[in-house]
Design a protein around this motif. Structure first.
Motif, PDB file in Angstrom:
ATOM      1  N   ALA A  16       0.948   4.393   1.737  1.00 18.22           N
ATOM      2  CA  ALA A  16      -0.521   3.834   1.424  1.00 18.22           C
ATOM      3  C   ALA A  16      -0.369   2.510   2.506  1.00 18.22           C
ATOM      4  O   ALA A  16      -1.399   2.086   3.133  1.00 18.22           O
ATOM      5  CB  ALA A  16      -0.581   3.245   0.308  1.00 18.22           C
ATOM      6  N   LEU A  17       0.676   1.878   2.528  1.00 12.75           N
ATOM      7  CA  LEU A  17       0.892   0.761   3.496  1.00 12.75           C
ATOM      8  C   LEU A  17       0.587   1.270   4.919  1.00 12.75           C
ATOM      9  O   LEU A  17      -0.203   0.597   5.530  1.00 12.75           O
ATOM     10  CB  LEU A  17       2.134  -0.083   3.156  1.00 12.75           C
ATOM     11  CG  LEU A  17       2.500  -1.259   3.858  1.00 12.75           C
ATOM     12  CD1 LEU A  17       3.508  -2.131   3.212  1.00 12.75           C
ATOM     13  CD2 LEU A  17       3.029  -1.126   5.327  1.00 12.75           C
ATOM     14  N   LEU A  18       1.422   2.282   5.341  1.00 18.04           N
ATOM     15  CA  LEU A  18       1.496   2.756   6.653  1.00 18.04           C
ATOM     16  C   LEU A  18       0.019   3.217   6.997  1.00 18.04           C
ATOM     17  O   LEU A  18      -0.379   2.984   8.436  1.00 18.04           O
ATOM     18  CB  LEU A  18       2.687   3.515   7.007  1.00 18.04           C
ATOM     19  CG  LEU A  18       2.597   4.414   8.257  1.00 18.04           C
ATOM     20  CD1 LEU A  18       2.775   3.287   9.334  1.00 18.04           C
ATOM     21  CD2 LEU A  18       3.583   5.622   8.172  1.00 18.04           C
ATOM     22  N   ASN A  19      -0.389   3.819   6.042  1.00 19.58           N
ATOM     23  CA  ASN A  19      -1.898   4.699   6.529  1.00 19.58           C
ATOM     24  C   ASN A  19      -2.751   3.721   6.670  1.00 19.58           C
ATOM     25  O   ASN A  19      -3.716   3.843   7.288  1.00 19.58           O
ATOM     26  CB  ASN A  19      -2.137   5.590   5.383  1.00 19.58           C
ATOM     27  CG  ASN A  19      -1.158   6.894   5.278  1.00 19.58           C
ATOM     28  OD1 ASN A  19      -0.494   7.102   6.440  1.00 19.58           O
ATOM     29  ND2 ASN A  19      -1.009   7.628   4.245  1.00 19.58           N
ATOM     30  N   GLU A  20      -2.828   2.414   5.922  1.00 21.80           N
ATOM     31  CA  GLU A  20      -3.609   1.178   6.039  1.00 21.80           C
ATOM     32  C   GLU A  20      -3.722   0.908   7.857  1.00 21.80           C
ATOM     33  O   GLU A  20      -4.447   0.666   8.486  1.00 21.80           O
ATOM     34  CB  GLU A  20      -3.537   0.193   4.915  1.00 21.80           C
ATOM     35  CG  GLU A  20      -4.594  -0.835   5.593  1.00 21.80           C
ATOM     36  CD  GLU A  20      -4.288  -2.086   4.420  1.00 21.80           C
ATOM     37  OE1 GLU A  20      -5.112  -3.163   4.608  1.00 21.80           O
ATOM     38  OE2 GLU A  20      -3.203  -1.893   3.753  1.00 21.80           O
ATOM     39  N   ILE A  21      -2.395   0.884   8.188  1.00 23.18           N
ATOM     40  CA  ILE A  21      -2.270   0.473   9.600  1.00 23.18           C
ATOM     41  C   ILE A  21      -2.637   1.529  10.366  1.00 23.18           C
ATOM     42  O   ILE A  21      -3.398   1.072  11.616  1.00 23.18           O
ATOM     43  CB  ILE A  21      -0.744  -0.172   9.727  1.00 23.18           C
ATOM     44  CG1 ILE A  21      -0.282  -1.130   8.828  1.00 23.18           C
ATOM     45  CG2 ILE A  21      -0.354  -0.234  11.125  1.00 23.18           C
ATOM     46  CD1 ILE A  21       1.195  -1.545   8.760  1.00 23.18           C
ATOM     47  N   ILE A  22      -2.352   2.458  10.159  1.00 20.98           N
ATOM     48  CA  ILE A  22      -2.760   3.724  11.238  1.00 20.98           C
ATOM     49  C   ILE A  22      -4.246   3.840  10.932  1.00 20.98           C
ATOM     50  O   ILE A  22      -5.015   3.899  12.382  1.00 20.98           O
ATOM     51  CB  ILE A  22      -2.097   4.881  10.425  1.00 20.98           C
ATOM     52  CG1 ILE A  22      -0.694   5.152  10.848  1.00 20.98           C
ATOM     53  CG2 ILE A  22      -2.836   6.244  11.217  1.00 20.98           C
ATOM     54  CD1 ILE A  22      -0.180   6.371  10.050  1.00 20.98           C
ATOM     55  N   ARG A  23      -5.046   3.661  10.071  1.00 19.12           N
ATOM     56  CA  ARG A  23      -6.429   3.605   9.945  1.00 19.12           C
ATOM     57  C   ARG A  23      -7.072   2.399  10.686  1.00 19.12           C
ATOM     58  O   ARG A  23      -8.062   2.663  11.601  1.00 19.12           O
ATOM     59  CB  ARG A  23      -7.149   3.665   8.714  1.00 19.12           C
ATOM     60  CG  ARG A  23      -6.909   5.118   7.834  1.00 19.12           C
ATOM     61  CD  ARG A  23      -7.869   5.182   6.577  1.00 19.12           C
ATOM     62  NE  ARG A  23      -7.067   4.471   5.581  1.00 19.12           N
ATOM     63  CZ  ARG A  23      -6.008   4.847   4.928  1.00 19.12           C
ATOM     64  NH1 ARG A  23      -5.588   6.149   5.006  1.00 19.12           N
ATOM     65  NH2 ARG A  23      -5.463   3.911   3.798  1.00 19.12           N
ATOM     66  N   ALA A  24      -6.307   1.256  10.718  1.00 22.17           N
ATOM     67  CA  ALA A  24      -6.722  -0.011  11.380  1.00 22.17           C
ATOM     68  C   ALA A  24      -6.646   0.167  12.983  1.00 22.17           C
ATOM     69  O   ALA A  24      -7.668  -0.143  13.604  1.00 22.17           O
ATOM     70  CB  ALA A  24      -6.088  -1.236  11.196  1.00 22.17           C
ATOM     71  N   GLY A  25      -5.641   1.117  13.396  1.00 19.97           N
ATOM     72  CA  GLY A  25      -5.657   1.527  14.887  1.00 19.97           C
ATOM     73  C   GLY A  25      -5.246   0.155  15.607  1.00 19.97           C
ATOM     74  O   GLY A  25      -5.127  -0.889  15.093  1.00 19.97           O
TER      75      GLY A  25
END
Length: 169
Positions: A16-25
């Motif tokens: 979830a932490l990583l996916n937030e970073i991925i989505r932020a781009g």
């Protein structure tokens, strides 16, 4: 802040932490969110991870750092990846994680830790420079999924297996 080895049960919170970073781009070469199972395979207990440490603060995971052999790096080299929670941000996560990662690199007998950072990731470039990584190569115009080309900066940290290497403050 408490640093410890990542375990499989951390995968849900860390993905979830990583996916937030991925989505932020804009800061990671990863562009597709990972499931908890994919995260565990890539970073904790799959074929390629050597070590993964997490930073805990106020009873939540605020970041992680891994060493991996993904992509078949040269003998004596492993890739590092560092991620810190975006919201709420906690200062000093990467700096707190690096000594544990460096100790793991020394235990594995590595000569170098490689970091490949997007050229537009100013904070990532600054972090690795602060830790003592030195630029040694640049990969030009690597296309993102949308086709936009972004250079990758390759930095390395020389590991002293005798225990004499220390990160910069």
């Amino acid at each position: 802040m408490h640093i410890r080895k990542a375990v499989s049960s951390d995968a849900e919170e860390l993905s979830a932490l990583l996916n937030e970073i991925i989505r932020a781009g804009g800061t990671t070469a990863l562009e597709t969110p990972l499931s908890a199972a994919e995260f565990a395979d890539w970073f904790i207990d799959g074929e390629f991870p050597l070590a993964c440490h997490v930073a805990e603060h106020n009873q939540s995971l605020v970041g992680f750092q891994s060493l991996s052999l993904y992509g078949d790096p040269p003998k004596g080299v492993a890739d590092i990846a560092t991620f810190a929670r975006l919201n709420p941000k906690t200062a000093g996560v990467g700096s707190a994680l690096f000594p544990a990662t460096l100790a793991a690199a020394e235990a594995f007998g590595l000569e170098f830790i490689n970091a490949t950072i997007r050229a537009d990731n100013i904070s990532g470039l600054g972090y690795y420079a602060k830790m003592g990584f030195e630029t040694y190569d640049r990969v030009a115009q690597v296309p993102l999924q949308d086709g936009m080309p972004v250079d990758r900066i390759k930095k390395r940290y020389s590991v002293n297996a005798m225990g004499g290497t220390t990160p910069r403050a």
